[in-house]
Design a protein around this motif. Structure first.
Motif, PDB file in Angstrom:
ATOM      1  N   PRO A 183      28.988  34.882  47.498  1.00  0.00           N
ATOM      2  CA  PRO A 183      29.697  34.075  46.503  1.00  0.00           C
ATOM      3  C   PRO A 183      30.250  34.946  45.371  1.00  0.00           C
ATOM      4  CG  PRO A 183      27.329  33.808  46.255  1.00  0.00           C
ATOM      5  CD  PRO A 183      27.546  34.675  47.458  1.00  0.00           C
ATOM      6  N   VAL A 184      31.425  34.569  44.866  1.00  0.00           N
ATOM      7  CA  VAL A 184      32.041  35.226  43.718  1.00  0.00           C
ATOM      8  C   VAL A 184      32.399  34.149  42.701  1.00  0.00           C
ATOM      9  CG1 VAL A 184      32.941  37.201  45.017  1.00  0.00           C
ATOM     10  CG2 VAL A 184      34.335  35.161  44.770  1.00  0.00           C
ATOM     11  N   LYS A 185      32.555  34.562  41.455  1.00  0.00           N
ATOM     12  CA  LYS A 185      32.867  33.612  40.387  1.00  0.00           C
ATOM     13  C   LYS A 185      34.363  33.686  40.087  1.00  0.00           C
ATOM     14  CE  LYS A 185      31.688  32.569  35.611  1.00  0.00           C
ATOM     15  NZ  LYS A 185      30.890  33.000  34.466  1.00  0.00           N
ATOM     16  N   LEU A 186      35.083  32.580  40.302  1.00  0.00           N
ATOM     17  CA  LEU A 186      36.508  32.497  40.019  1.00  0.00           C
ATOM     18  C   LEU A 186      36.692  31.802  38.681  1.00  0.00           C
ATOM     19  CD1 LEU A 186      39.435  32.058  42.200  1.00  0.00           C
ATOM     20  CD2 LEU A 186      39.190  30.299  40.477  1.00  0.00           C
ATOM     21  N   THR A 187      37.447  32.436  37.786  1.00  0.00           N
ATOM     22  CA  THR A 187      37.697  31.881  36.459  1.00  0.00           C
ATOM     23  C   THR A 187      39.193  31.839  36.235  1.00  0.00           C
ATOM     24  OG1 THR A 187      35.682  32.955  35.679  1.00  0.00           O
ATOM     25  CG2 THR A 187      37.178  32.161  34.003  1.00  0.00           C
ATOM     26  N   VAL A 188      39.686  30.726  35.691  1.00  0.00           N
ATOM     27  CA  VAL A 188      41.080  30.621  35.297  1.00  0.00           C
ATOM     28  C   VAL A 188      41.095  30.594  33.780  1.00  0.00           C
ATOM     29  CG1 VAL A 188      43.176  29.240  35.388  1.00  0.00           C
ATOM     30  CG2 VAL A 188      41.678  29.360  37.380  1.00  0.00           C
ATOM     31  N   GLU A 189      41.829  31.533  33.201  1.00  0.00           N
ATOM     32  CA  GLU A 189      41.842  31.681  31.744  1.00  0.00           C
ATOM     33  C   GLU A 189      43.123  31.097  31.178  1.00  0.00           C
ATOM     34  OE1 GLU A 189      42.294  35.609  29.451  1.00  0.00           O
ATOM     35  OE2 GLU A 189      40.135  35.330  29.724  1.00  0.00           O
ATOM     36  N   LEU A 190      42.977  30.069  30.388  1.00  0.00           N
ATOM     37  CA  LEU A 190      44.112  29.395  29.774  1.00  0.00           C
ATOM     38  C   LEU A 190      44.687  30.237  28.641  1.00  0.00           C
ATOM     39  CD1 LEU A 190      45.735  26.755  29.668  1.00  0.00           C
ATOM     40  CD2 LEU A 190      44.023  25.860  28.109  1.00  0.00           C
ATOM     41  N   GLY A 191      43.842  30.886  27.873  1.00  0.00           N
ATOM     42  CA  GLY A 191      44.277  31.722  26.760  1.00  0.00           C
ATOM     43  C   GLY A 191      43.074  32.247  25.999  1.00  0.00           C
ATOM     44  N   ARG A 192      43.366  33.092  25.016  1.00  0.00           N
ATOM     45  CA  ARG A 192      42.305  33.681  24.191  1.00  0.00           C
ATOM     46  C   ARG A 192      42.708  33.608  22.732  1.00  0.00           C
ATOM     47  NH1 ARG A 192      40.126  39.222  27.005  1.00  0.00           N
ATOM     48  NH2 ARG A 192      39.891  38.376  29.077  1.00  0.00           N
ATOM     49  N   THR A 193      41.701  33.699  21.882  1.00  0.00           N
ATOM     50  CA  THR A 193      41.939  33.808  20.450  1.00  0.00           C
ATOM     51  C   THR A 193      40.705  34.390  19.795  1.00  0.00           C
ATOM     52  OG1 THR A 193      42.776  32.640  18.509  1.00  0.00           O
ATOM     53  CG2 THR A 193      41.086  31.514  19.785  1.00  0.00           C
ATOM     54  N   ARG A 194      40.858  34.842  18.566  1.00  0.00           N
ATOM     55  CA  ARG A 194      39.722  35.334  17.780  1.00  0.00           C
ATOM     56  C   ARG A 194      39.591  34.456  16.552  1.00  0.00           C
ATOM     57  NH1 ARG A 194      38.255  41.376  17.603  1.00  0.00           N
ATOM     58  NH2 ARG A 194      38.341  41.857  19.796  1.00  0.00           N
ATOM     59  N   ILE A 195      38.367  34.039  16.281  1.00  0.00           N
ATOM     60  CA  ILE A 195      38.111  33.246  15.088  1.00  0.00           C
ATOM     61  C   ILE A 195      36.895  33.831  14.381  1.00  0.00           C
ATOM     62  CG2 ILE A 195      39.140  31.142  16.035  1.00  0.00           C
ATOM     63  CD1 ILE A 195      36.315  30.089  16.572  1.00  0.00           C
ATOM     64  N   THR A 196      36.786  33.501  13.108  1.00  0.00           N
ATOM     65  CA  THR A 196      35.637  33.963  12.328  1.00  0.00           C
ATOM     66  C   THR A 196      34.460  33.005  12.548  1.00  0.00           C
ATOM     67  OG1 THR A 196      36.248  32.683  10.381  1.00  0.00           O
ATOM     68  CG2 THR A 196      37.166  34.924  10.561  1.00  0.00           C
ATOM     69  N   ILE A 197      33.302  33.430  12.153  1.00  0.00           N
ATOM     70  CA  ILE A 197      32.118  32.566  12.270  1.00  0.00           C
ATOM     71  C   ILE A 197      32.290  31.332  11.392  1.00  0.00           C
ATOM     72  CG2 ILE A 197      29.645  32.416  11.792  1.00  0.00           C
ATOM     73  CD1 ILE A 197      29.437  35.339  12.687  1.00  0.00           C
ATOM     74  N   LYS A 198      32.934  31.495  10.240  1.00  0.00           N
ATOM     75  CA  LYS A 198      33.183  30.350   9.355  1.00  0.00           C
ATOM     76  C   LYS A 198      34.037  29.307  10.079  1.00  0.00           C
ATOM     77  CE  LYS A 198      35.257  29.062   4.967  1.00  0.00           C
ATOM     78  NZ  LYS A 198      36.048  29.506   3.834  1.00  0.00           N
ATOM     79  N   GLN A 199      35.117  29.768  10.759  1.00  0.00           N
ATOM     80  CA  GLN A 199      35.981  28.845  11.497  1.00  0.00           C
ATOM     81  C   GLN A 199      35.217  28.197  12.648  1.00  0.00           C
ATOM     82  OE1 GLN A 199      38.955  31.731  12.412  1.00  0.00           O
ATOM     83  NE2 GLN A 199      40.398  30.959  10.874  1.00  0.00           N
ATOM     84  N   LEU A 200      34.349  28.956  13.289  1.00  0.00           N
ATOM     85  CA  LEU A 200      33.542  28.418  14.388  1.00  0.00           C
ATOM     86  C   LEU A 200      32.632  27.298  13.895  1.00  0.00           C
ATOM     87  CD1 LEU A 200      32.504  28.650  17.353  1.00  0.00           C
ATOM     88  CD2 LEU A 200      30.856  30.305  16.489  1.00  0.00           C
TER      89      LEU A 200
END
Length: 158
Positions: free
Chosen positions: A82-99
């Protein structure tokens, strides 16, 4: 400080000297050492190893490059891994405050643009790109491009 010429100090030195001499007399001789005797016995009893043969020759089959069907048989051995297939819609960086400010209904802006192909990853490695499709109310992805090994290296640097 004690005076080295005092009679008390001379008596202590004499006591130490006699104790050291007594210890040297009672110390076992090298011949009485059981470990030394065991090592000597082992060294004399160990025969020279004539005709030592590697276990690999009798346990493992030699690799033969001339075997024609070997590659298909080898490929069949890995088909069920078995292998893990991932589809990535997009990425971003946020701060811990925003999280910590995220709540139900919050919108996170991604770096990817609408309509851009999405990355398809196998075990974390980019192998293809595709677009989202909907079939019977379920999401899927249509592969539009397979990434060549040279393109994979370039994508890793982004």
């Amino acid at each position: 400080m004690t005076d080295p010429n005092s009679p008390e100090q001379s008596g202590l030195d004499a006591d130490w000297a006699s104790a050291m001499a007594e210890q040297a007399e009672s110390a076992p001789a090298v011949e009485d050492d059981p470990w030394a005797a065991a090592f000597a016995e082992q060294a004399s009893a160990a025969p020279a190893a004539p005709n030592v043969k590697s276990a690999g020759e009798s346990v493992f089959k030699p690799l033969d490059k001339s075997a024609g069907g070997g590659s298909m048989r080898d490929l069949e051995m890995i088909m069920d891994i078995p292998v893990k297939l991932t589809v990535e819609l997009g990425r971003t960086r946020i701060t811990i405050k925003q999280l910590l400010e995220l709540a139900q209904g919050s919108v996170i802006e991604l770096e990817g643009l609408a309509g851009e192909p999405m990355d398809i990853l196998i075990n974390g490695y980019l192998i293809a790109q595709g677009e989202v499709v909907v079939v019977d109310d379920k999401y899927g992805i249509r592969i539009t491009e397979i990434i060549t090994p040279s393109e994979r290296v370039q994508k890793l640097n982004r």
